[in-house]
Write a protein that holds these residues in place. Structure first.
Motif, PDB file in Angstrom:
ATOM      1  N   ASN A   1      40.984  33.878  27.199  1.00 38.31           N
ATOM      2  CA  ASN A   1      41.362  34.911  28.580  1.00 38.31           C
ATOM      3  C   ASN A   1      40.598  36.149  28.162  1.00 38.31           C
ATOM      4  OD1 ASN A   1      42.109  33.103  30.504  1.00 38.31           O
ATOM      5  ND2 ASN A   1      44.094  33.362  29.524  1.00 38.31           N
TER       6      ASN A   1
ATOM      7  N   ASP B   1      37.044  36.497  28.361  1.00 37.68           N
ATOM      8  CA  ASP B   1      35.524  36.521  28.845  1.00 37.68           C
ATOM      9  C   ASP B   1      35.477  37.787  29.795  1.00 37.68           C
ATOM     10  OD1 ASP B   1      36.084  35.064  31.679  1.00 37.68           O
ATOM     11  OD2 ASP B   1      37.594  34.650  30.199  1.00 37.68           O
TER      12      ASP B   1
ATOM     13  N   THR C   1      36.005  32.709  26.323  1.00 40.54           N
ATOM     14  CA  THR C   1      36.887  32.100  27.448  1.00 40.54           C
ATOM     15  C   THR C   1      38.281  31.721  27.492  1.00 40.54           C
ATOM     16  OG1 THR C   1      34.843  31.735  28.542  1.00 40.54           O
ATOM     17  CG2 THR C   1      36.804  30.548  29.488  1.00 40.54           C
ATOM     18  N   LYS C   2      38.211  30.828  26.097  1.00 40.26           N
ATOM     19  CA  LYS C   2      39.616  30.179  25.724  1.00 40.26           C
ATOM     20  C   LYS C   2      40.471  31.165  25.558  1.00 40.26           C
ATOM     21  CE  LYS C   2      37.790  29.061  21.410  1.00 40.26           C
ATOM     22  NZ  LYS C   2      36.895  28.412  20.786  1.00 40.26           N
TER      23      LYS C   2
ATOM     24  N   GLY D   1      30.535  32.595  26.438  1.00 45.85           N
ATOM     25  CA  GLY D   1      31.601  31.614  26.603  1.00 45.85           C
ATOM     26  C   GLY D   1      32.553  31.548  25.605  1.00 45.85           C
TER      27      GLY D   1
ATOM     28  N   ASN E   1      34.493  38.108  32.973  1.00 47.73           N
ATOM     29  CA  ASN E   1      35.049  38.106  34.310  1.00 47.73           C
ATOM     30  C   ASN E   1      36.674  38.375  34.236  1.00 47.73           C
ATOM     31  OD1 ASN E   1      32.643  37.491  35.678  1.00 47.73           O
ATOM     32  ND2 ASN E   1      32.909  35.423  35.509  1.00 47.73           N
ATOM     33  N   THR E   2      37.394  37.543  33.218  1.00 42.72           N
ATOM     34  CA  THR E   2      38.999  37.689  33.055  1.00 42.72           C
ATOM     35  C   THR E   2      39.364  39.205  32.699  1.00 42.72           C
ATOM     36  OG1 THR E   2      39.118  35.539  32.465  1.00 42.72           O
ATOM     37  CG2 THR E   2      40.895  36.825  31.891  1.00 42.72           C
TER      38      THR E   2
END
Length: 153
Positions: free
Chosen positions: A113, A115, A110-111, A107, A117-118
């Motif tokens: 972009n 991560d 994530t901030k 995680g 999945n992205t």
């Protein structure tokens, strides 16, 4: 940043570009082996550098031998992912790379972009390897330093 790149790339991974967003030991060791096999490895560090740059003594030419032991044959760039221009540069690197290796806590990217999945959606060509100390559940929030892993064992 110091450039520890080979003068000539050769080996079975010649032509492969690795975006190395890893720190400390597991990730840098993995990407060093890829560099040893001829991949072009671009190590991305924070402006303060990899933590292990400060792990001294011992030193060689004023550099931490711990850092040097797992970062040979790499090129390095300092990027502050919290700065828009540097984050854009990081994404340009991912767009051109073949492999993305990172060892952030789950995680943690994530901030930015970046991560899993992205990255899979935005860069479908990219092999993304995430190295964690404790997986994605349970102790995922813990840093994967060797001493901590030994204590948990």
């Amino acid at each position: 940043m110091t450039n520890h790149a080979q003068t000539e790339s050769s080996g079975v991974l010649d032509g492969i570009v690795v975006a190395d967003f890893s720190r400390v030991l597991a990730g840098p060791y993995a990407t060093m082996m890829l560099a040893d096999m001829g991949a072009t490895v671009i190590k991305v560090e924070s402006p303060g550098g990899d933590d292990t740059r400060a792990w001294q003594p011992p030193v060689r030419d004023d550099q931490s031998t711990y850092f040097l032991s797992v970062n040979r044959n790499k090129q390095a760039i300092a990027l502050d992912l919290k700065a828009d221009d540097d984050l854009a540069t990081a994404h340009k690197l991912l767009a051109k790379a073949d492999v993305f290796i990172e060892n952030f806590k789950p995680g943690g990217l994530t901030k930015f972009n970046m991560d899993p999945n992205t990255v899979a959606q935005r860069y479908p060509h990219l092999v993304h390897a995430s190295i964690t100390g404790f997986g994605t559940t349970g102790g995922a929030h813990l840093p994967g330093y060797d001493l901590l892993a030994q204590a948990a064992s």
